[in-house]
Scaffold this motif. Structure first.
Motif, PDB file in Angstrom:
ATOM      1  N   GLU A  79     -29.063  58.231 -10.176  1.00  0.00           N
ATOM      2  CA  GLU A  79     -29.126  56.773 -10.200  1.00  0.00           C
ATOM      3  C   GLU A  79     -29.332  56.250 -11.621  1.00  0.00           C
ATOM      4  N   HIS A  83     -26.810  53.851 -13.602  1.00  0.00           N
ATOM      5  CA  HIS A  83     -27.305  52.595 -14.155  1.00  0.00           C
ATOM      6  C   HIS A  83     -26.959  52.489 -15.644  1.00  0.00           C
ATOM      7  N   PHE A  86     -23.089  51.994 -16.117  1.00  0.00           N
ATOM      8  CA  PHE A  86     -22.669  50.638 -15.787  1.00  0.00           C
ATOM      9  C   PHE A  86     -23.193  49.632 -16.817  1.00  0.00           C
ATOM     10  N   GLN A  90     -20.769  47.168 -19.076  1.00  0.00           N
ATOM     11  CA  GLN A  90     -20.881  45.714 -19.077  1.00  0.00           C
ATOM     12  C   GLN A  90     -21.291  45.131 -20.432  1.00  0.00           C
ATOM     13  N   TRP A 119     -20.490  52.885  -4.398  1.00  0.00           N
ATOM     14  CA  TRP A 119     -20.001  51.748  -3.625  1.00  0.00           C
ATOM     15  C   TRP A 119     -20.906  50.527  -3.797  1.00  0.00           C
ATOM     16  N   ALA A 120     -22.194  50.752  -3.959  1.00  0.00           N
ATOM     17  CA  ALA A 120     -23.137  49.645  -4.129  1.00  0.00           C
ATOM     18  C   ALA A 120     -22.876  48.861  -5.416  1.00  0.00           C
ATOM     19  N   ARG A 121     -22.214  49.493  -6.375  1.00  0.00           N
ATOM     20  CA  ARG A 121     -21.987  48.837  -7.674  1.00  0.00           C
ATOM     21  C   ARG A 121     -20.503  48.642  -7.969  1.00  0.00           C
ATOM     22  N   GLN A 123     -18.528  46.208  -7.574  1.00  0.00           N
ATOM     23  CA  GLN A 123     -18.167  44.918  -8.173  1.00  0.00           C
ATOM     24  C   GLN A 123     -18.182  44.971  -9.702  1.00  0.00           C
ATOM     25  N   GLU A 124     -19.011  45.839 -10.244  1.00  0.00           N
ATOM     26  CA  GLU A 124     -19.105  45.939 -11.702  1.00  0.00           C
ATOM     27  C   GLU A 124     -17.879  46.591 -12.321  1.00  0.00           C
TER      28      GLU A 124
END
Length: 145
Positions: A79, A83, A86, A90, A119-121, A123-124
């Motif tokens: 995780e 993190h 990502f 960004q 899958w939880a992220r 959108q990023e």
């Protein structure tokens, strides 16, 4: 036994080593990990601070070591890696080549990290209007992957 001590000395000198030395050690470590059957926790102890390094080259050294122990990585470490990748992706102040490199690392991690965490992220990974065209292309490739 002598080889294990030698590797220990090299790993203990990591904090005072240059960036390129850390990358070199990370890339050459796989042979010694296999031959000496070094435990994951020993090696990760020395490379884990590189996950939060500001330079992508040091993060690359961490990712190389992370790939060595892909099956043994804790969920919390996975995780944290996601993190960080990502966050790098960004970061608009980061050079586009390094942001593209983080997409490549994410694609490489898709086989090693649980689908739910990615899958939880998802959108990023969607292309943004201010991203360079090459980065948007890589993001789309990652979404298709």
């Amino acid at each position: 036994r002598i080889m294990t001590r030698s590797i220990g000395l090299v790993l203990d000198a990591m904090p005072s080593s240059s960036s390129w030395t850390k990358i070199f050690i990370a890339e050459r470590l796989s042979l010694f990990v296999r031959v000496l059957a070094l435990p994951q926790r020993v090696v990760f102890h020395h490379f884990s601070p590189l996950l939060h390094a500001s330079r992508p080259s040091l993060l690359h050294a961490f990712m190389v070591v992370n790939a060595l122990f892909a099956k043994e990585v804790d969920k919390s470490v996975a995780e944290a890696v996601l993190h960080r990748l990502f966050a790098l992706l960004q970061d608009g102040a980061m050079e586009p080549c390094f942001r593209m490199l983080s997409v490549s690392w994410l694609i490489a991690l898709t086989t090693k990290v649980s689908f739910e965490m990615l899958w939880a992220r998802i959108q990023e990974l969607c292309p943004r209007w201010h991203d360079p065209l090459e980065l948007n292309e890589m993001k789309l490739q990652a979404l298709l992957y």
